[in-house]
Design a protein around this motif. Structure first.
Motif, short mmCIF file in Angstrom:
data_model
loop_
_atom_site.label_atom_id
_atom_site.label_comp_id
_atom_site.label_asym_id
_atom_site.label_seq_id
_atom_site.Cartn_x
_atom_site.Cartn_y
_atom_site.Cartn_z
N ASN A 121 0.07 -16.12 -5.56
CA ASN A 121 -0.13 -16.74 -4.24
C ASN A 121 0.21 -15.79 -3.10
O ASN A 121 -0.38 -15.87 -2.03
N ILE A 122 1.13 -14.89 -3.34
CA ILE A 122 1.46 -13.87 -2.34
C ILE A 122 0.21 -13.07 -2.01
O ILE A 122 -0.13 -12.86 -0.84
N MET A 131 6.11 -6.61 -4.38
CA MET A 131 4.71 -7.02 -4.39
C MET A 131 4.17 -7.18 -2.97
O MET A 131 3.06 -6.75 -2.66
N TYR A 132 4.95 -7.81 -2.09
CA TYR A 132 4.56 -7.93 -0.69
C TYR A 132 4.28 -6.55 -0.09
O TYR A 132 3.27 -6.35 0.58
N PHE A 167 2.91 -12.69 9.18
CA PHE A 167 2.66 -13.28 7.87
C PHE A 167 3.97 -13.58 7.15
O PHE A 167 4.18 -14.69 6.65
N LEU A 168 4.85 -12.61 7.08
CA LEU A 168 6.13 -12.80 6.39
C LEU A 168 6.98 -13.87 7.09
O LEU A 168 7.64 -14.68 6.44
N TYR A 169 6.95 -13.88 8.41
CA TYR A 169 7.68 -14.88 9.19
C TYR A 169 7.16 -16.28 8.88
O TYR A 169 7.94 -17.21 8.67
N LEU A 170 5.83 -16.42 8.84
CA LEU A 170 5.23 -17.72 8.53
C LEU A 170 5.49 -18.13 7.08
O LEU A 170 5.39 -19.31 6.74
N LEU A 223 9.03 -4.48 4.98
CA LEU A 223 8.29 -3.60 5.88
C LEU A 223 8.95 -2.23 6.07
O LEU A 223 8.37 -1.36 6.69
N GLY A 224 10.17 -2.09 5.58
CA GLY A 224 10.84 -0.80 5.69
C GLY A 224 11.34 -0.51 7.10
O GLY A 224 11.35 0.63 7.55
#
Length: 164
Positions: free
Chosen positions: A18-19, A62-63, A125-128, A140-141
């Protein structure tokens, strides 16, 4: 017969697919692009998997790989002429479940997000996805403080884009 490494990878990919689908939705405009991007991300994940050390959670790693792959491919595609498949335009929703206001707000939001640069899109995207700033910064480093500052700036920018 699959090797142990391959079986482990397939199991993890199935568990966290799903990611990849969510990232594909963010960067692909059509179903065909979604499928292509999913395949490209899967290939990159498989190529990078032997180097996965387990320092971070598999989903975080994976992200990072998926977002980097999507961003790289998105930048290459920006040079191409955009087309839209007619099948994606006309769709049917039952009247009972259709909320035009919500639909319009979502369209505005996605259109505004698409105007952001690649890194800002990834951060949104990650925030949501309800990732905390520690997870966002690791993926995101960037530093956690930088992630917070960027997100506040992105929120202001999105408000400006949506309500000029």
């Amino acid at each position: 017969m699959k090797s142990e490494l391959e079986q482990k990878f397939v199991n993890l990919l199935e568990k966290h697919q799903n990611i990849v689908h969510k990232i594909c939705r963010m960067y692909a405009d059509t179903e065909a692009q979604h499928k292509d991007l999913f395949q490209d991300i899967t290939v990159q994940l498989w190529k990078a998997y032997p180097k996965f050390r387990g320092d971070a959670k598999f989903s975080t790693w994976m992200y990072r790989v998926a977002l980097n792959t999507a961003i790289t491919l998105y930048r290459k595609q920006k040079r191409r002429v955009k087309t839209q498949d007619i099948a994606d335009i006309s769709f049917k929703i039952e009247a009972d479940y259709y909320d035009d206001t919500t639909e319009q707000h979502l369209k505005l939001m996605y259109a505004a997000v698409k105007e952001l640069n690649d890194i800002d899109k990834a951060l949104v995207f990650l925030y949501l996805e309800d990732k905390n700033y520690a997870e966002i910064s690791e993926t995101l480093g960037i530093s956690e403080v930088n992630a917070r500052v960027k997100m506040n700036r992105i929120k202001k920018k999105l408000r400006t884009i949506i309500n000029p």
